[in-house]
Design a protein around this motif. Sequence first.
Motif, PDB file in Angstrom:
ATOM      1  N   LEU A 147       8.941  -8.641 -34.819  1.00 38.97           N
ATOM      2  CA  LEU A 147      10.182  -7.887 -34.910  1.00 38.97           C
ATOM      3  C   LEU A 147      10.994  -8.004 -33.626  1.00 38.97           C
ATOM      4  O   LEU A 147      10.450  -7.928 -32.526  1.00 38.97           O
ATOM      5  CB  LEU A 147       9.886  -6.416 -35.201  1.00 38.97           C
ATOM      6  CG  LEU A 147       9.174  -6.117 -36.520  1.00 38.97           C
ATOM      7  CD1 LEU A 147       8.830  -4.637 -36.618  1.00 38.97           C
ATOM      8  CD2 LEU A 147      10.031  -6.531 -37.708  1.00 38.97           C
ATOM      9  N   ASN A 148      12.276  -8.172 -33.788  1.00 42.18           N
ATOM     10  CA  ASN A 148      13.175  -8.287 -32.642  1.00 42.18           C
ATOM     11  C   ASN A 148      14.151  -7.111 -32.627  1.00 42.18           C
ATOM     12  O   ASN A 148      14.575  -6.635 -33.679  1.00 42.18           O
ATOM     13  CB  ASN A 148      13.962  -9.597 -32.706  1.00 42.18           C
ATOM     14  CG  ASN A 148      13.060 -10.798 -32.533  1.00 42.18           C
ATOM     15  OD1 ASN A 148      12.315 -10.887 -31.570  1.00 42.18           O
ATOM     16  ND2 ASN A 148      13.113 -11.729 -33.483  1.00 42.18           N
ATOM     17  N   PRO A 149      14.529  -6.636 -31.448  1.00 48.63           N
ATOM     18  CA  PRO A 149      15.486  -5.530 -31.384  1.00 48.63           C
ATOM     19  C   PRO A 149      16.862  -5.953 -31.864  1.00 48.63           C
ATOM     20  O   PRO A 149      17.214  -7.141 -31.825  1.00 48.63           O
ATOM     21  CB  PRO A 149      15.510  -5.178 -29.890  1.00 48.63           C
ATOM     22  CG  PRO A 149      15.030  -6.395 -29.182  1.00 48.63           C
ATOM     23  CD  PRO A 149      14.070  -7.063 -30.118  1.00 48.63           C
ATOM     24  N   ASN A 150      17.632  -4.994 -32.347  1.00 48.63           N
ATOM     25  CA  ASN A 150      19.026  -5.245 -32.716  1.00 48.63           C
ATOM     26  C   ASN A 150      19.930  -4.372 -31.840  1.00 48.63           C
ATOM     27  O   ASN A 150      19.447  -3.641 -30.981  1.00 48.63           O
ATOM     28  CB  ASN A 150      19.251  -4.984 -34.211  1.00 48.63           C
ATOM     29  CG  ASN A 150      18.864  -3.567 -34.628  1.00 48.63           C
ATOM     30  OD1 ASN A 150      19.224  -2.585 -33.970  1.00 48.63           O
ATOM     31  ND2 ASN A 150      18.132  -3.445 -35.737  1.00 48.63           N
ATOM     32  N   ASP A 151      21.214  -4.435 -32.079  1.00 46.69           N
ATOM     33  CA  ASP A 151      22.141  -3.716 -31.204  1.00 46.69           C
ATOM     34  C   ASP A 151      22.027  -2.205 -31.364  1.00 46.69           C
ATOM     35  O   ASP A 151      22.464  -1.458 -30.483  1.00 46.69           O
ATOM     36  CB  ASP A 151      23.589  -4.157 -31.480  1.00 46.69           C
ATOM     37  CG  ASP A 151      24.540  -3.703 -30.368  1.00 46.69           C
ATOM     38  OD1 ASP A 151      24.290  -4.085 -29.209  1.00 46.69           O
ATOM     39  OD2 ASP A 151      25.483  -2.952 -30.658  1.00 46.69           O
TER      40      ASP A 151
END
Length: 295
Positions: A77-81
């Motif tokens: 999982l990657n962070p979003n804004d």
Amino acid sequence: MRNKALLIGNDVNNATETYSWNDLIEGLLEYAKIDKLNKKDKPFPLLYEEIYLNSARKYRTSESRLKKYISSQTRKLNPNDLHRQILDLGIADVMTTNYDLSFEKTAGLEKKKCVNKGVVKENLYSVFRYHQTEKHKIWHIHGSETATKSITLGFEHYSGYLQQMRNYVATGTKGVYSNKEFLPISKRIREDNINFDSWIDFFFTKDVYIFGLNLDFVEMHLWWLLTYRARAIVEKRFQIENRIIYFYPKHFEESSKNKLEMFRVNGVETVAVNIKDENKFKYYESIIKLIKNGI
């Protein structure tokens, strides 16, 4: 915002990620080599027990292997804004039920520095678990991918966790921990001796904003915490003046009627927010704006 705290659920990740909680369950079933499992109407903590017990009986699968698999999936999982916007609110204490390190990555904290800073060095539970960034404490209340044993999944784990929480809140922890002892929270509040060693303290002392979290009734430890707090207020056991605010999509109002009733009777304020064109990203931006404007 010193007197505020956030509780963020997994749906904030879902605003941009294509990998969902259901995908994780399906992947876990495949990894555990479990076929044709009836998932309908089974609370996940019990469904997880069914997965584990079947796999352990048939393949001698250890629970640590299942948790390591889940940890490996959350690393994708990657962070979003939204994670950036949440941190930019200036609220130092961010609780999350997520195992992933999206908030830490957003804050620029390297994975190797994501170590448990809690005053009690827990392995299995997460009453005190947090990672320290430059400006925030990220409280992983359901465990962290950096400590696979802490990942809270099955009914057994939830039950043990609730016992730890009840010790900390209701009865005190004499003899529980080798390096620290806590009086019941009623005494600590009366004596103005709250040091915020645990995320649990916020539910009695700070305004807590909750969003992105379904908070189903199977989250028995959180519902116990809310009912304990509500009873303390009604029975005037000790002074509680903080607010707990739960945000939810307005179009779920009818289908979530029972849950909303339980929130309100337990002293939780509920705020309905519109989702336009099923755009989750804009929905969460609306909530962030409401918090920023001091709702």
